[in-house]
Design an enzyme around this catalytic site. Structure first.
Site, PDB file in Angstrom:
ATOM      1  N   PHE A 292       0.857  -1.197   0.000  1.00  0.00           N
ATOM      2  CA  PHE A 292       0.000   0.000   0.000  1.00  0.00           C
ATOM      3  C   PHE A 292       0.884   1.236   0.000  1.00  0.00           C
ATOM      4  O   PHE A 292       1.747   1.393   0.864  1.00  0.00           O
ATOM      5  CB  PHE A 292      -0.943   0.042   1.215  1.00  0.00           C
ATOM      6  CG  PHE A 292      -1.848   1.245   1.159  1.00  0.00           C
ATOM      7  CD1 PHE A 292      -2.964   1.249   0.330  1.00  0.00           C
ATOM      8  CD2 PHE A 292      -1.556   2.388   1.879  1.00  0.00           C
ATOM      9  CE1 PHE A 292      -3.785   2.378   0.236  1.00  0.00           C
ATOM     10  CE2 PHE A 292      -2.371   3.523   1.795  1.00  0.00           C
ATOM     11  CZ  PHE A 292      -3.488   3.505   0.970  1.00  0.00           C
TER      12      PHE A 292
ATOM     13  N   ASP B 275       9.524   2.795   1.336  1.00  0.00           N
ATOM     14  CA  ASP B 275       8.366   3.525   1.846  1.00  0.00           C
ATOM     15  C   ASP B 275       8.345   3.317   3.364  1.00  0.00           C
ATOM     16  O   ASP B 275       7.887   2.294   3.856  1.00  0.00           O
ATOM     17  CB  ASP B 275       7.085   2.988   1.181  1.00  0.00           C
ATOM     18  CG  ASP B 275       5.822   3.680   1.709  1.00  0.00           C
ATOM     19  OD1 ASP B 275       5.891   4.274   2.799  1.00  0.00           O
ATOM     20  OD2 ASP B 275       4.778   3.587   1.041  1.00  0.00           O
TER      21      ASP B 275
ATOM     22  N   LYS C 140       3.112  10.492   8.041  1.00  0.00           N
ATOM     23  CA  LYS C 140       2.497  10.068   9.296  1.00  0.00           C
ATOM     24  C   LYS C 140       3.085  10.722  10.551  1.00  0.00           C
ATOM     25  O   LYS C 140       2.699  11.811  10.910  1.00  0.00           O
ATOM     26  CB  LYS C 140       2.532   8.543   9.385  1.00  0.00           C
ATOM     27  CG  LYS C 140       1.527   7.896   8.417  1.00  0.00           C
ATOM     28  CD  LYS C 140       1.281   6.458   8.751  1.00  0.00           C
ATOM     29  CE  LYS C 140       0.291   5.794   7.810  1.00  0.00           C
ATOM     30  NZ  LYS C 140      -1.086   6.001   8.181  1.00  0.00           N
TER      31      LYS C 140
HETATM   32  C1  LIG Z   1       3.177   2.524   3.844  1.00  0.00           C
HETATM   33  C2  LIG Z   1       2.272   3.655   3.463  1.00  0.00           C
HETATM   34  N1  LIG Z   1       2.547   4.382   2.384  1.00  0.00           N
HETATM   35  C3  LIG Z   1       1.774   5.406   2.021  1.00  0.00           C
HETATM   36  C4  LIG Z   1       0.644   5.751   2.724  1.00  0.00           C
HETATM   37  C5  LIG Z   1      -0.207   6.898   2.276  1.00  0.00           C
HETATM   38  O1  LIG Z   1      -0.074   7.976   3.149  1.00  0.00           O
HETATM   39  P1  LIG Z   1      -1.152   9.170   3.164  1.00  0.00           P
HETATM   40  O2  LIG Z   1      -2.444   8.595   3.622  1.00  0.00           O
HETATM   41  O3  LIG Z   1      -0.566  10.182   4.108  1.00  0.00           O
HETATM   42  O4  LIG Z   1      -1.236   9.687   1.761  1.00  0.00           O
HETATM   43  C6  LIG Z   1       0.311   5.015   3.861  1.00  0.00           C
HETATM   44  C7  LIG Z   1      -0.901   5.319   4.634  1.00  0.00           C
HETATM   45  O5  LIG Z   1      -1.436   4.500   5.341  1.00  0.00           O
HETATM   46  C8  LIG Z   1       1.149   3.944   4.245  1.00  0.00           C
HETATM   47  O6  LIG Z   1       0.879   3.189   5.335  1.00  0.00           O
END
Ligand SMILES: Cc1ncc(COP(=O)(O)O)c(C=O)c1O
Length: 397
Positions: A134, A222, A251
């Protein structure tokens, strides 16, 4: 309990909020309008890592709001430079770009991957992504994610992604043989959070680093959910001594104030030139000052070491309490990122936990209890989490 409608008619219908609403928070606790107290084992999905309403964050926001909120990136922003210096030092990276969310940070990373491909003369570049990954909800990050339910209805997606099983180096080596010439980067979460805290086998990231070096692919981690102490190191790659070419954060960086970052090292840090990317709000003085304060608090309160220690003890406590529990298939984790696989779908458990046990949890992919408590977690609250999770699962035996 409040009789709040789940879908306020004035809001688009994309969320399914529980009919519970909070008015105040402090540390690991939240309170609703009736004064009921909840133990927060979710931290707004890995966001409020230094706890709710930390006095130094409150003060930083208050002071900066009274001085200056926004000037645009047409002018130098000192707090942005300070934050970039601190983050790149902690991560062993060279340059930073700031934006407002995780998805934007990953968009930035994906644009770097395209520029890297262009430099190498690759015409139809591919970014390798993982099964069950994700990375966000914008078009490119949605396309990079392996989530059919999030992608449903949004075709055509962005192309240029190729998927392999998470945690399998051999699959990636095979891909190097079949598609090596077209691959520009590998994008991976060190621990897959949204898909239920999937932890890669140890040595995986190191093997990816070696493969990327050999193939001249960018290794893009990520760390939006795993970064900033969550797994018991500043960044999860550090468990294996891995420094990526590109790292994304969001986050916990603002403890609730929106901010994302894309860090880059070596040649990847030199790919952008003036005009190649930007964001109106990205890196504004308020967000960057708050993020600097978050990092300071984490250092001064020893929160990375606390996450490591409390994470180990929480995992141990949960394993002991849930050993042979008829509802539980497996308990796993990395630092303060913990997943409890259930034998049956358990979407209703988040509401039951909040209502009956005053415990805030999340259910990932319908069947995994996900715990992401604040990194400030203490012994008493850790024990309370174990007790309440056990009581919750006992109640649905
Ligand atoms: C691993 C990861 N990447 C990207 C995102 C996307 O972040 P945002 O919701 O701040 O766009 C999330 C959100 O849960 C995530 O857990």
């Amino acid at each position: 309990m409040n009789a709040l409608p789940s879908h306020p008619p004035s809001l688009m219908n994309n969320y399914q909020p529980l009919p519970i609403s909070f008015v105040r928070g402090e540390g690991c606790r939240l309170w609703d309008a009736e004064g009921r107290e909840y133990l927060d084992a979710l931290a707004g999905v890995a966001v409020t890592s230094v706890g709710h309403s930390h006095p130094r964050i409150v003060e930083a926001i208050r002071e900066q709001a009274g001085m200056l909120l926004h000037t645009s990136n047409l002018y130098r922003i000192d707090w942005q430079v300070r934050l970039a210096e601190r983050l790149t030092t902690l991560a062993g990276m060279h340059r930073a770009f700031f934006c407002n969310s995780g998805a934007e940070a990953n968009e930035t990373a994906l644009k770097l991957a395209r520029l890297h491909a262009q430099r190498k003369g690759i015409r139809q570049p591919l970014v390798v992504v993982m099964e069950n990954s994700f990375h966000g909800r914008t078009f490119a990050t949605l396309s990079a994610s392996d989530s059919p339910s999030c992608q449903a209805g949004f075709a055509p997606l962005v192309d240029g992604f190729i998927k392999v099983p998470f945690g399998h180096v051999l699959a990636l080596q095979a891909l190097a043989q079949s598609h090596g010439q077209r691959i520009t980067a590998v994008l991976v979460e060190p621990v897959q959070g949204e898909s239920g805290v999937q932890v890669a086998p140890s040595g995986y990231l190191k093997a990816l680093r070696e493969l990327c070096d050999a193939q001249q692919w960018l290794l893009m981690l990520d760390e939006i959910q795993t970064g900033l102490g969550r797994t018991g190191r500043w960044f999860a790659g550090q468990h294996e001594g891995v420094v990526p070419d590109v790292m994304t954060l969001a986050k916990a960086l603002g403890n609730g104030l929106p901010i994302g970052a894309c860090l880059a090292a070596g040649p990847a840090a030199e790919l952008f030139g003036p005009g190649s990317h930007g964001s109106t709000f990205g890196g504004n003085p308020l967000a960057c000052r708050v993020a600097c304060t978050v990092l300071q608090i984490m250092e001064q309160e020893g929160l990375v070491a606390n996450a490591q220690r409390q994470g180990e003890q929480l995992l141990e406590g949960l394993r002991a309490a849930l050993n042979d529990h008829p509802q539980v298939l497996a308990v796993r984790g990395h630092g303060l990122m913990i997943g409890i696989d259930l034998r049956q779908p358990g979407r209703h458990l988040a509401e039951l936990a909040a209502r009956e046990y005053r415990l805030l949890i999340n259910i990932a992919r319908g069947q995994t209890i996900r715990l992401l408590p604040p990194l400030t977690l203490g012994d008493a609250d850790r024990e309370a989490i174990v007790e309440r999770v056990l009581a919750l699962l006992d109640s649905v035996r």
